[in-house]
Design an enzyme around this catalytic site. Structure first.
Site: not given
Ligand code: UD1
Length: 361
Positions: A207-209, A280
């Site tokens: 997850l990093h967006r 993501d």
């Protein structure tokens, strides 16, 4: 002799540029290559380890820009890249992907009259709230050669008025690296699972967006959803620095196994062993498609629709509450054979080198 400057900056650039540089290096009498690292990613685990594993040469120049707001980061790359071009005066500047380094370097080159080649051109999510979408549209508008990974990219570019003569469908360079290193990656799994303390069956999450992690409410919902998934099987969660600083301490269940960002080989090993990947990321949608591993993408859109129409990817959109249910159901979609997508065959970079050779003759 053609002089080329390759620009890389952030983690997903490295696996795209490694095969391109390797393909050109087969013709040392025709191509001189210079590698510039903007320094957008600078942690050893986000950058150095990839150079070692992918066999990328040490950068000739490091602009050391580091983190900043979009304007600061983009402007600093531009200011520091301009003298590099003026010193070397290359024939071409190659930029991969859609990160801030991509548009910054492309813009500097084109304004100095140097031709720009965009590797992984033509992808569109049609979501202008994503910083990467702006980077893609602008880079494609100013590039002189656009190397696309899939045919939908050609159509997107043609619709935006880009001449067909500039568009070259060559295939997916990220898959070049995967094809080359998958056997090496798989060998690492026994050691890696011991080191991480995880055993199959497990889910893998990343997850990093900004749209998912910058807003505490969205991030909170995703943390709850991952906790629910971990009640089915443990979740391995290598955590991006952007996400790490935002996750509330103690909010993740003990069955979510947190670790630092993994190296390329370790992450590929984990992807190929995972029951389902929850992510993501852009590149992960492609890698899981190639591997035949189901992917649940925590977004409402994708710039890589081929991973849905022909691959194993599904968009979760705002149905984050149903993540556990979807993850349970996705297990059955695992394929034992890799997907066969057109030109996702390990030879995209060779096709790029051939296009450039044809310009020399
Ligand atoms: C960038 C790309 C994104 C890509 C992602 C892969 C843009 C707009 N975004 O997002 O498309 O999917 O890389 O990782 O270019 N940080 C560190 N160490 C590092 C790098 C970053 O700690 O080596 C932290 C900093 O706090 C920084 C934050 O992560 O502010 C975000 O880094 P940044 O480069 O702005 O964007 P990413 O979220 O990594």
């Amino acid at each position: 002799m053609m002089k080329i400057i390759h620009c890389v900056g952030a983690r997903p650039n490295f696996m795209k540029m490694a095969p391109v540089m390797a393909a050109f290096s087969q013709h040392p009498d025709q191509f001189q290559q210079i590698l510039v690292h903007t320094g957008q990613h600078y942690d050893a685990k986000m950058s150095d380890v990839f150079f070692d594993e992918l066999g990328l040469p040490k950068p000739d120049v490091n602009l050391e820009v580091g983190s900043g707001t979009h304007a600061v980061q983009t402007a600093q790359i531009m200011t520091r890249f301009e003298p590099v071009i003026e010193t070397h005066m290359p024939d071409w500047v190659f930029v991969p992907g859609d990160v801030n380094s991509t548009i910054a370097c492309a813009l500097v080159a084109t304004k100095l009259g140097v031709k720009v080649a965009h590797v992984e051109a033509g992808l569109r999510s049609r979501d202008r709230g994503m910083p990467e979408e702006i980077n893609r549209i602008l880079t494609d508008q100013i590039a002189d050669l656009l190397f696309t990974p899939s045919r939908d990219g050609d159509e997107n570019l043609a619709q935006e008025g880009i001449s067909r003569s500039k568009i070259k469908f060559v295939g997916n360079v990220m898959i070049d690296t995967l094809v080359r290193l998958l056997p090496q990656a798989t060998e690492r799994w026994p050691g890696l699972q011991q080191r991480l303390g995880i055993r199959a069956p497990f889910f893998l999450a990343t997850l990093h967006r900004p749209a998912n992690v910058d807003n505490p409410e969205s991030l909170g919902k995703l943390v709850d959803a991952l906790n629910q998934v971990s009640a089915i099987h443990p979740v391995l969660f290598p955590i991006h620095p952007r996400t790490r600083i935002r996750i509330v301490n103690g909010s993740l269940s003990g069955k979510v196994v947190l670790c630092d960002p993994l190296s390329y080989l370790d992450f590929v090993a984990a992807q190929s062993e995972a029951l389902v990947v929850i992510s993501d990321s852009g590149g992960v949608q492609e890698e899981t498609t190639y591997l035949g591993v189901p992917c649940l993408t925590l977004r409402s859109n994708t710039e890589r629709p081929i991973t849905i129409s022909e691959g194993t990817n599904r968009l979760l959109g705002d149905r984050v509450d149903s993540l556990a249910e979807e993850a349970g159901a996705a297990v059955a979609r695992r394929r034992s054979e890799p997907s066969q997508l057109e030109y996702w065959d390990g030879k995209a970079a060779i096709r790029i080198a051939a296009v450039m050779q044809s310009l020399l003759s």
